[in-house]
Design a protein around this motif. Structure first.
Motif, PDB file in Angstrom:
ATOM      1  N   TYR A  36      40.475  38.241  48.962  1.00 44.64           N
ATOM      2  CA  TYR A  36      41.302  39.553  48.595  1.00 44.64           C
ATOM      3  C   TYR A  36      41.401  40.473  46.829  1.00 44.64           C
ATOM      4  N   GLU A  37      41.775  39.184  46.010  1.00 47.00           N
ATOM      5  CA  GLU A  37      42.106  38.844  44.796  1.00 47.00           C
ATOM      6  C   GLU A  37      40.890  39.311  43.663  1.00 47.00           C
ATOM      7  N   GLU A  38      39.943  38.328  44.222  1.00 46.60           N
ATOM      8  CA  GLU A  38      39.064  38.843  42.833  1.00 46.60           C
ATOM      9  C   GLU A  38      38.203  39.722  43.470  1.00 46.60           C
ATOM     10  N   ASP A  39      37.854  40.306  44.734  1.00 45.07           N
ATOM     11  CA  ASP A  39      36.349  40.812  45.168  1.00 45.07           C
ATOM     12  C   ASP A  39      37.171  42.330  45.283  1.00 45.07           C
ATOM     13  N   TYR A  87      30.153  40.214  51.222  1.00 45.06           N
ATOM     14  CA  TYR A  87      29.547  38.476  51.792  1.00 45.06           C
ATOM     15  C   TYR A  87      28.760  37.118  51.313  1.00 45.06           C
ATOM     16  N   CYS A  88      28.639  37.827  49.813  1.00 47.95           N
ATOM     17  CA  CYS A  88      27.661  36.635  49.273  1.00 47.95           C
ATOM     18  C   CYS A  88      28.759  35.655  48.916  1.00 47.95           C
ATOM     19  N   SER A  89      30.201  36.038  48.199  1.00 47.16           N
ATOM     20  CA  SER A  89      31.490  35.549  48.463  1.00 47.16           C
ATOM     21  C   SER A  89      31.525  34.947  48.784  1.00 47.16           C
ATOM     22  N   ALA A  90      32.372  35.347  50.294  1.00 50.77           N
ATOM     23  CA  ALA A  90      31.963  34.568  51.118  1.00 50.77           C
ATOM     24  C   ALA A  90      31.638  33.567  51.316  1.00 50.77           C
ATOM     25  N   ARG A  91      30.181  33.647  51.310  1.00 55.23           N
ATOM     26  CA  ARG A  91      28.951  32.837  52.248  1.00 55.23           C
ATOM     27  C   ARG A  91      28.284  32.074  51.672  1.00 55.23           C
ATOM     28  N   VAL A  92      27.866  32.494  50.287  1.00 55.25           N
ATOM     29  CA  VAL A  92      26.903  31.791  49.136  1.00 55.25           C
ATOM     30  C   VAL A  92      27.733  31.390  48.438  1.00 55.25           C
ATOM     31  N   TRP A  93      28.272  32.282  47.265  1.00 58.49           N
ATOM     32  CA  TRP A  93      29.192  31.094  45.848  1.00 58.49           C
ATOM     33  C   TRP A  93      30.862  30.968  46.122  1.00 58.49           C
ATOM     34  N   ARG A  94      31.102  30.822  47.040  1.00 59.23           N
ATOM     35  CA  ARG A  94      32.371  30.632  47.217  1.00 59.23           C
ATOM     36  C   ARG A  94      32.440  29.331  46.370  1.00 59.23           C
ATOM     37  N   VAL A 331      28.922  22.814  48.661  1.00 61.53           N
ATOM     38  CA  VAL A 331      29.513  22.069  49.537  1.00 61.53           C
ATOM     39  C   VAL A 331      30.356  22.994  50.418  1.00 61.53           C
ATOM     40  N   SER A 332      31.028  23.565  48.844  1.00 61.64           N
ATOM     41  CA  SER A 332      32.088  24.778  49.996  1.00 61.64           C
ATOM     42  C   SER A 332      31.297  25.329  51.460  1.00 61.64           C
ATOM     43  N   CYS A 333      30.662  25.405  50.660  1.00 60.26           N
ATOM     44  CA  CYS A 333      30.104  26.590  52.263  1.00 60.26           C
ATOM     45  C   CYS A 333      29.668  24.955  53.365  1.00 60.26           C
ATOM     46  N   GLY A 334      29.469  24.313  52.719  1.00 58.11           N
ATOM     47  CA  GLY A 334      28.870  23.040  53.924  1.00 58.11           C
ATOM     48  C   GLY A 334      27.877  23.111  54.470  1.00 58.11           C
ATOM     49  N   ARG A 396      25.358  34.940  39.659  1.00 55.31           N
ATOM     50  CA  ARG A 396      25.347  35.276  40.959  1.00 55.31           C
ATOM     51  C   ARG A 396      24.528  36.518  40.776  1.00 55.31           C
ATOM     52  N   THR A 397      24.837  37.915  40.189  1.00 55.09           N
ATOM     53  CA  THR A 397      24.849  38.465  40.178  1.00 55.09           C
ATOM     54  C   THR A 397      23.889  39.898  39.730  1.00 55.09           C
TER      55      THR A 397
END
Length: 427
Positions: A36-39, A87-94, A331-334, A396-397
């Motif tokens: 919510y804050e970054e995107d 999507y990338c911020s939540a699943r790939v770049w988090r 690591v963050s995204c497992g 990343r963008t």
């Protein structure tokens, strides 16, 4: 009208930059704060920029038809890329929700030292290894003073452990000491390596061949084994990253035959470990740093080699800036089984196509070095240039930005052709 168009383009470029470039975020984040804050401002910027640039461009170009059509088309394109970015911020770049515990073998110079520095800037706890107390003390002092020079008031935890990765008992002790120091090890990077001397394989001394094989292959095998055993005993598991090198893709490595042969085994080793650990929480990955200006690369290099280095090489700190955020995201995204390459075939082709602008970057025509030493690059006159290179490496963008811009341009062409065709036919 021309001044208005120029002003519109400048405003659009500023808005696009604000929309696409990643903004600084807190080091410790919850998923909700990232979401919510970054995107929000980025996504809104993408939508507004798309609407503004297509609407303004169609108006300035005098396209027939209602201006709301290109405006809405631009907003729709912005919405699509906002969704992709979200999507990338939540699943790939988090980034991780908390600092990580990192172990880097071979961390007293070159890429290992640069990796440690980059992890420390993310406030991760880092353990590096070296073969002597003197080398470790010198490197740790340099890293700590360097971070303070970069404005980090409180240097994150940095420790050193003497370890020869070719000695099984020392590697066992390394795992135990790292666990005692940090409580757990989230990331173990098998980075220690040795290239040997720059010679034809038939002229290499048997002792050198043995040292290359033991350091690169045996050392990585022993470290991967102990890392896996350690992480299997941790509730959250962990991640092993194996550092490949020239020859990992099976290509020839003349003058470095033994080195290339050891590196060619690493993708296979990673695949085997991944298969054996498939039902566990231990991930196995491969990192590919490409060509870097390190002692390993420069030993025995000719003037002709160095002209190629101007095109294809980078300093270790730039490569580390590329690798570390991607390690932390994995690591963050497992994730499991990632293969992170700095120098891809596509990027190598791009560098070759732009080679005229890269002449003399690191070496002059005679092969003499013209680049600053590490301390100057990090803290001296070259610090700003280094920071710019690192920012580009971390980004990343870029691919989304290119695709977004091309989509807007193509949409403008299609709308323009359609409008003129409708005007011509009278519909």
């Amino acid at each position: 009208m021309q001044e208005t168009a120029v002003q519109a383009v400048q405003e659009a470029e500023q808005l696009q930059s604000a929309a696409l470039l990643p903004a600084p975020v807190p080091r410790i984040l919850t998923r909700r704060s990232v979401k919510y804050e970054e995107d929000l401002h980025k996504h809104l910027g993408l939508v507004l920029f798309g609407a503004y640039v297509l609407g303004s461009a169609s108006s300035v170009a005098g396209m027939p038809g209602p201006v709301w059509l290109p405006t809405m088309t631009g907003a729709a394109i912005g919405g699509v890329f906002a969704a992709a970015h979200r999507y990338c911020s939540a699943r790939v770049w988090r980034p991780p929700n908390a600092p990580l515990n990192i172990l880097v073998t071979g961390g007293t110079k070159g890429l290992g030292k640069a990796l440690a520095r980059e992890f420390l800037t993310h406030k991760d706890s880092v353990v590096i290894t070296g073969r002597s107390h003197a080398a470790l003390a010198q490197t740790m002092a340099a890293l700590q003073s360097g971070l303070q020079g970069l404005g980090y008031a409180h240097t994150p935890q940095l420790r050193g452990i003497v370890c020869d990765v070719t000695q099984p008992q020392q590697v066992v002790a390394l795992a135990e000491q790292a666990r005692e120091m940090m409580g757990s090890v989230d990331v173990w990077i098998c980075n220690a390596g040795y290239s040997g001397s720059f010679k034809h394989f038939l002229d290499q001394e048997p002792e050198t061949i043995e040292a290359v094989v033991k350091t690169n292959l045996l050392g990585t095998l022993l470290c991967s084994r102990e890392a896996a055993k350690l992480m299997l005993g941790q509730q959250l598991g962990g991640h092993i990253f194996i550092m490949d090198g020239a020859g990992a893709d099976g290509s020839a490595t003349p003058q470095y035959a033994a080195y290339g042969a050891t590196k060619a085994s690493f993708p296979q080793l990673a695949a085997s470990l991944r298969a054996e650990l498939a039902s566990t929480h231990v991930g196995v990955h491969v990192l590919s740093p490409g060509m870097m200006l390190t002692e390993l690369l420069l030993e025995g290099a000719t003037a002709a080699n160095k002209q190629a280095f101007n095109i294809l090489c980078e300093h270790p700190e730039t490569v580390a800036a590329f690798l570390v955020p991607r390690v932390r995201s994995a690591v963050s995204c497992g994730l499991n089984g990632t293969y992170t390459r700095y120098l891809t075939p596509a990027s190598a082709i791009y560098r070759l196509l732009t080679s005229p602008g890269r002449i003399g970057r690191f070496f002059d025509a005679s092969g003499a070095p013209v680049y600053a030493p590490e301390h100057e690059r990090i803290l001296g006159k070259g610090a700003k240039a280094t920071a710019r290179q690192q920012a580009l490496a971390r980004a990343r963008t870029s691919s989304l930005g290119v695709a977004y811009s091309l989509s807007l341009a193509l949409s403008f062409v299609v709308l323009s052709l359609d409008s003129h065709a409708s005007a011509f036919t009278g519909h």
